[in-house]
Design a protein around this motif. Structure first.
Motif, PDB file in Angstrom:
ATOM      1  N   ASN A 241       0.840  -1.205   0.000  1.00  0.00           N
ATOM      2  CA  ASN A 241       0.000   0.000   0.000  1.00  0.00           C
ATOM      3  C   ASN A 241       0.872   1.251   0.000  1.00  0.00           C
ATOM      4  O   ASN A 241       0.579   2.231  -0.698  1.00  0.00           O
ATOM      5  CB  ASN A 241      -0.901   0.018   1.234  1.00  0.00           C
TER       6      ASN A 241
ATOM      7  N   LYS B  34       2.064   1.801  -3.319  1.00  0.00           N
ATOM      8  CA  LYS B  34       0.954   2.170  -4.200  1.00  0.00           C
ATOM      9  C   LYS B  34       0.573   3.636  -4.061  1.00  0.00           C
ATOM     10  O   LYS B  34       0.257   4.315  -5.019  1.00  0.00           O
ATOM     11  CB  LYS B  34      -0.266   1.313  -3.845  1.00  0.00           C
TER      12      LYS B  34
ATOM     13  N   GLN C   7     -12.383   1.716  -0.183  1.00  0.00           N
ATOM     14  CA  GLN C   7     -11.207   2.367  -0.780  1.00  0.00           C
ATOM     15  C   GLN C   7     -11.445   3.863  -0.785  1.00  0.00           C
ATOM     16  O   GLN C   7     -12.566   4.329  -0.943  1.00  0.00           O
ATOM     17  CB  GLN C   7     -10.988   1.858  -2.208  1.00  0.00           C
ATOM     18  N   VAL C   8     -10.366   4.594  -0.592  1.00  0.00           N
ATOM     19  CA  VAL C   8     -10.479   6.048  -0.513  1.00  0.00           C
ATOM     20  C   VAL C   8     -10.028   6.640  -1.848  1.00  0.00           C
ATOM     21  O   VAL C   8      -9.211   6.067  -2.542  1.00  0.00           O
ATOM     22  CB  VAL C   8      -9.593   6.592   0.622  1.00  0.00           C
TER      23      VAL C   8
ATOM     24  N   ASP D 256       5.050   6.123   5.225  1.00  0.00           N
ATOM     25  CA  ASP D 256       5.385   6.595   3.866  1.00  0.00           C
ATOM     26  C   ASP D 256       5.165   8.095   3.782  1.00  0.00           C
ATOM     27  O   ASP D 256       4.626   8.709   4.701  1.00  0.00           O
ATOM     28  CB  ASP D 256       4.537   5.844   2.820  1.00  0.00           C
TER      29      ASP D 256
ATOM     30  N   LEU E  11      -6.508  -4.319   4.069  1.00  0.00           N
ATOM     31  CA  LEU E  11      -6.391  -3.822   5.448  1.00  0.00           C
ATOM     32  C   LEU E  11      -7.314  -4.582   6.406  1.00  0.00           C
ATOM     33  O   LEU E  11      -6.975  -4.793   7.565  1.00  0.00           O
ATOM     34  CB  LEU E  11      -6.699  -2.322   5.501  1.00  0.00           C
TER      35      LEU E  11
HETATM   36  P1  ADP Z   1      -6.515  -1.963  -1.445  1.00  0.00           P
HETATM   37  O1  ADP Z   1      -6.234  -3.331  -1.854  1.00  0.00           O
HETATM   38  O2  ADP Z   1      -7.533  -1.250  -2.244  1.00  0.00           O
HETATM   39  O3  ADP Z   1      -5.279  -1.165  -1.199  1.00  0.00           O
HETATM   40  P2  ADP Z   1      -6.681  -1.953   1.347  1.00  0.00           P
HETATM   41  O4  ADP Z   1      -7.675  -2.511   2.254  1.00  0.00           O
HETATM   42  O5  ADP Z   1      -5.288  -2.423   1.472  1.00  0.00           O
HETATM   43  O6  ADP Z   1      -7.233  -2.159  -0.089  1.00  0.00           O
HETATM   44  O7  ADP Z   1      -6.697  -0.365   1.481  1.00  0.00           O
HETATM   45  C1  ADP Z   1      -7.930   0.278   1.565  1.00  0.00           C
HETATM   46  C2  ADP Z   1      -7.801   1.729   1.231  1.00  0.00           C
HETATM   47  O8  ADP Z   1      -7.011   2.400   2.195  1.00  0.00           O
HETATM   48  C3  ADP Z   1      -7.036   1.978  -0.040  1.00  0.00           C
HETATM   49  O9  ADP Z   1      -7.857   1.827  -1.186  1.00  0.00           O
HETATM   50  C4  ADP Z   1      -6.548   3.388   0.158  1.00  0.00           C
HETATM   51  O10 ADP Z   1      -7.563   4.248  -0.205  1.00  0.00           O
HETATM   52  C5  ADP Z   1      -6.269   3.470   1.632  1.00  0.00           C
HETATM   53  N1  ADP Z   1      -4.835   3.249   1.924  1.00  0.00           N
HETATM   54  C6  ADP Z   1      -4.264   2.100   2.362  1.00  0.00           C
HETATM   55  N2  ADP Z   1      -2.930   2.297   2.585  1.00  0.00           N
HETATM   56  C7  ADP Z   1      -2.649   3.596   2.286  1.00  0.00           C
HETATM   57  C8  ADP Z   1      -1.459   4.390   2.305  1.00  0.00           C
HETATM   58  N3  ADP Z   1      -0.276   3.914   2.679  1.00  0.00           N
HETATM   59  N4  ADP Z   1      -1.571   5.676   1.909  1.00  0.00           N
HETATM   60  C9  ADP Z   1      -2.758   6.192   1.535  1.00  0.00           C
HETATM   61  N5  ADP Z   1      -3.916   5.477   1.499  1.00  0.00           N
HETATM   62  C10 ADP Z   1      -3.853   4.195   1.856  1.00  0.00           C
END
Ligand code: ADP
Length: 580
Positions: A480, A483, A526-527, A507, A542
Motif C-alpha cells: 500500500n 501504491k 477504498q479512498v 510513507d 487492510l
Molecule cells: P486496497 O487493496 O484497495 O489497497 P486496502 O484494504 O489495502 O485495499 O486499502 C484500503 C484503502 O485504504 C485503499 O484503497 C486506500 O484508499 C487506503 N490506503 C491504504 N494504505 C494507504 C497508504 N499507505 N496511503 C494512503 N492510502 C492508503
C-alpha cells in the motif's frame, strides 16, 4: 348493656315472678285476714318498688350501678314479708334464700355472708322475743340458719367459678385477638425483609418480651432460599446485650439437630424461649424471645401463643420468599429476553453484512471479468495489429491478476472469519521478520524511485507470531505504501512499548483524511478516486491485516492526514523466555 345492669333487669323479672307466684298462694297459707291483707299490701308495695327500679334503671342507671340499693331494699321487703307471713319459722323463710342467692350472685362470699348474718341475727332475736325458748325452736333456728349459710356459700362459690371461667375466656379471647392482629401484620407485606422484621416485632409483643430475634437459614426449603435473613426488635437500651444473648442461644439451637421449642433462663436469670420455624421437610430457622430478669418465666399459654404465631409467620415468610424467587426469575427471564433480542439484532447485522459482502464480491468480480471478456472477444472477432494485440493481452493479464488477488483475498477473509485458519503462533525473531519483508520489497520500492529505510530492532527481541501471516501483513502495508506514494521514502521500523512490540510502516504518500482512518479497515472500502485506483487493489487488504493482528492479540491502526503521508502501526505480544 353493662353486665351489672343486665343482672338488675333479671332481678326485676325475678321479682315479678316471685310476686305472681306468691299472690295466688297466699290465701292457701291459713293466714289471719289481717296478715293476709298486710301480705297483699306488701306485694303491691313490692310491685311498685319493682316498677320504680325499672324506671330508674332506664333513667338514672348510675344510682343502681353497684346494686347496694336493691340489695338492701330486697332484704327489707323480704324480712317484712317473713314477719307478715308468720316469722322466721314460717314457710315464708324460704323467701330469704332468694335474696341470699341474689347477693351471692352480685358480690360473692363476703357481702352474702353479711346479709345471711343479718337474717340469722334477726331470726335469733325474734326467736328469743317471741318463742318460749324451748330446745326444738333452737334446733329449728340452727337448722334453717345452717341451710341458709350453706346456700349462700354454694352460691358464692358458683359465682367465683363463673367469674374465673369468664376471666379465662376473656384472656383466651384477648390472646386470640392479639394472635390475629399479629398474623394480619405479618401478612401485610410480600417483601421478605419487611415480613421478617414484622415477625420479630410481633413475636416480641405477643411474648411480652424485651427482645426478639429471627434468624433464617442456613437450611432452606426446596423452592425458596432465605439468604441468611435476620431481623430483631429489642426495646431497652441494652439491646446489644440482649441480641448477643439471643444470638448465642440461636446459634446453639441451630447446631442442635432436633428442632424443638426450648425454654429456660439465662445465667443472669432472664427467661427465654426459642421456637423453630419448620416445614414438614426442612428447618427454616428460629425465633428467639428474651424477657428481662424481673419478668416471670414463660408459661404454657405463652408457648402455645408463640408457636401458633410462628406457624402463621412461617407461611407469610414462605410466601414472601416465593414472591422474591418469582421476582428474581422474572428478572432473569427479562435479561435473557434482552440478550436474545440483542443476539437477534446481531444476527440480522451479520446477515446484512454477509449480503453486502456477497454483493461487493460479485461486483468486484464482474469488473475484471467484463474487461477480460470484452478484450478477448475483440481479439477473436477483429484482426488487430501486433502492438494493439499486445496491449489487449496486457490488459487481459492485469485483470486476471486482479481477479486472482481478489479471489485469494476473499478466500482469506472468509477462512479467517470462519475460524478455519490453522494459526501457528510461535516465538519469532522480530528483526528477522522485518528484514525478510524488507528484502522482498527493496527492489519494488527502488523501481518506484523511492528511498527505503529499514530500522531493524535488536536481534534478541522475539515476538509471538504466525510468521507467514505477519509477513502477509507487512507485505500488504508495504505494498500500500508503494501504491500510494509517488515520491519520498518508505520506512519500516519497530519499538518495544510495555509488553508489546510496535511495528510501523510509514510513507510520504498521499495520506488519509482522519474521517477515513477507521473506514479504510472495512471490507471493500477504498479512498479517493476509485475509478482510477481500481486496478491497484481489492479493498480487502487492510481488513485482512486487522483480522490477522487481532488473532495475535494485537492492534492495528493508522496515523495520517491528507498530503502528510501515512504511518500504519500494529502491535504484537513479546515472547518472554521462561526463567531458567
Ligand atoms: P486496497 O487493496 O484497495 O489497497 P486496502 O484494504 O489495502 O485495499 O486499502 C484500503 C484503502 O485504504 C485503499 O484503497 C486506500 O484508499 C487506503 N490506503 C491504504 N494504505 C494507504 C497508504 N499507505 N496511503 C494512503 N492510502 C492508503
Amino acid at each position: 348493656m353493662p353486665a351489672h345492669l343486665r343482672m338488675e333487669q333479671r332481678f326485676i323479672a325475678l321479682r315479678y315472678l316471685g310476686l305472681f307466684s306468691l299472690a295466688p298462694t297466699l290465701p292457701l297459707l291459713n293466714l289471719t285476714s289481717g296478715r293476709l291483707a298486710a301480705a297483699y299490701a306488701l306485694l303491691c308495695f313490692t310491685a311498685l318498688y319493682n316498677m320504680t327500679i325499672q324506671f330508674l334503671l332506664r333513667r338514672r342507671s348510675t344510682w343502681l350501678n353497684n346494686g347496694y340499693f336493691t340489695t338492701i331494699g330486697d332484704g327489707i321487703l323480704n324480712i317484712a314479708m317473713v314477719i307478715i307471713g308468720g316469722g322466721f319459722g314460717s314457710p315464708f323463710y324460704f323467701i330469704l334464700f332468694t335474696t341470699s342467692i341474689a347477693a351471692a350472685m352480685r358480690y360473692g362470699y363476703g357481702p352474702t355472708l353479711l346479709v345471711v348474718g343479718i337474717y340469722v341475727m334477726l331470726d335469733a332475736l325474734s326467736s328469743r322475743l317471741f318463742s318460749t325458748g324451748n330446745a326444738s325452736a333452737t334446733a329449728d333456728l340452727f337448722f334453717r340458719s345452717g341451710f341458709l349459710v350453706i346456700t349462700a356459700l354454694l352460691a358464692g362459690y358458683l359465682r367465683e367459678q363463673a367469674r374465673a371461667a369468664e376471666a379465662a375466656l376473656a384472656q383466651e379471647l384477648a390472646r386470640a385477638g392479639a394472635l390475629n392482629e399479629s398474623s394480619r401484620a405479618v401478612s401485610a407485606s410480600l417483601q421478605l425483609s419487611t415480613v421478617a422484621r414484622t415477625v420479630a416485632v410481633e413475636a416480641r409483643r405477643l411474648a411480652g418480651a424485651e427482645c426478639a430475634l429471627l434468624r433464617l437459614g442456613p437450611h432452606a426449603s426446596a423452592d425458596v432460599t432465605y439468604d441468611g435473613v435476620e431481623a430483631q426488635d429489642c426495646s431497652s437500651d441494652q439491646a446489644d446485650d440482649q441480641q448477643a444473648i439471643l444470638n448465642a442461644l440461636l446459634h446453639e439451637a441451630i447446631a442442635d439437630s432436633a428442632p424443638v421449642v426450648e425454654q429456660g433462663t439465662t445465667d443472669d436469670h432472664r427467661p427465654f424461649m426459642l421456637v423453630p420455624l419448620q416445614t414438614r421437610s426442612a428447618l427454616l430457622g428460629y425465633v428467639g424471645v428474651l424477657r428481662a430478669a424481673h419478668q416471670p418465666p414463660f408459661q404454657p399459654h405463652d408457648t402455645a401463643l408463640l408457636t401458633s404465631f410462628i406457624e402463621r409467620a412461617r407461611l407469610a415468610l414462605e410466601n414472601a420468599s416465593l414472591y422474591k424467587t418469582i421476582g428474581d426469575r422474572s428478572q432473569d427471564l427479562q435479561r435473557a429476553y434482552a440478550d436474545l433480542a440483542a443476539a437477534h439484532q446481531e444476527l440480522l447485522g451479520v446477515d446484512e453484512m454477509k449480503t453486502n459482502f456477497i454483493a461487493n464480491v460479485s461486483h468486484e468480480l464482474r469488473t475484471p471479468l467484463t474487461s477480460i471478456r470484452s478484450f478477448s472477444e475483440l481479439l477473436l472477432s477483429y484482426e488487430v495489429d501486433k502492438p494493439t494485440e499486445r496491449e489487449f493481452l496486457g490488459i487481459i493479464n492485469t485483470e486476471s491478476e486482479r481477479l486472482t488477488r481478489l479471489i485469494n483475498d476473499v478466500l482469506d477473509i472468509t477462512k479467517i472469519e470462519a475460524g478455519q485458519v490453522d494459526w501457528r503462533i510461535e516465538p519469532h525473531n522480530l528483526a528477522d521478520l522485518l528484514q525478510t519483508s524488507a528484502r522482498s520489497f527493496a527492489q519494488i520500492i527502488a523501481d518506484h524511485q523511492l528511498a527505503f529505510i529499514c530500522e531493524a530492532p535488536p536481534p534478541d527481541i522475539k515476538v509471538l507470531a504466525d510468521r507467514d501471516r505477519i509477513l502477509q501483513v507487512l507485505a500488504n502495508l508495504l505494498g500500500n505504501a508503494v501504491k500510494f506514494t509517488t515520491q519520498g521514502q518508505i520506512k519500516l521500523d519497530a519499538a518495544i512499548v510495555g509488553e508489546s512490540a510496535t511495528i510501523r510502516v510509514s510513507d510520504t504518500g498521499i495520506g488519509i483524511a482522519p474521517a477515513d482512518h477507521e473506514r479504510i479497515f472495512e471490507k471493500f472500502h477504498q479512498v479517493g478516486d476509485t475509478l482510477t485506483d481500481k486496478p491497484k487493489g481489492t479493498g480487502l487488504g487492510l481488513c485482512i491485516c486487522r483480522d490477522i493482528v487481532h488473532q495475535h492479540g494485537g492492534r492495528l491502526w493508522v496515523e495520517s492526514g491528507i498530503g502528510q503521508g501515512s504511518t500504519f502501526i500494529f502491535t504484537l505480544p513479546l515472547h518472554v523466555a521462561p526463567a531458567a
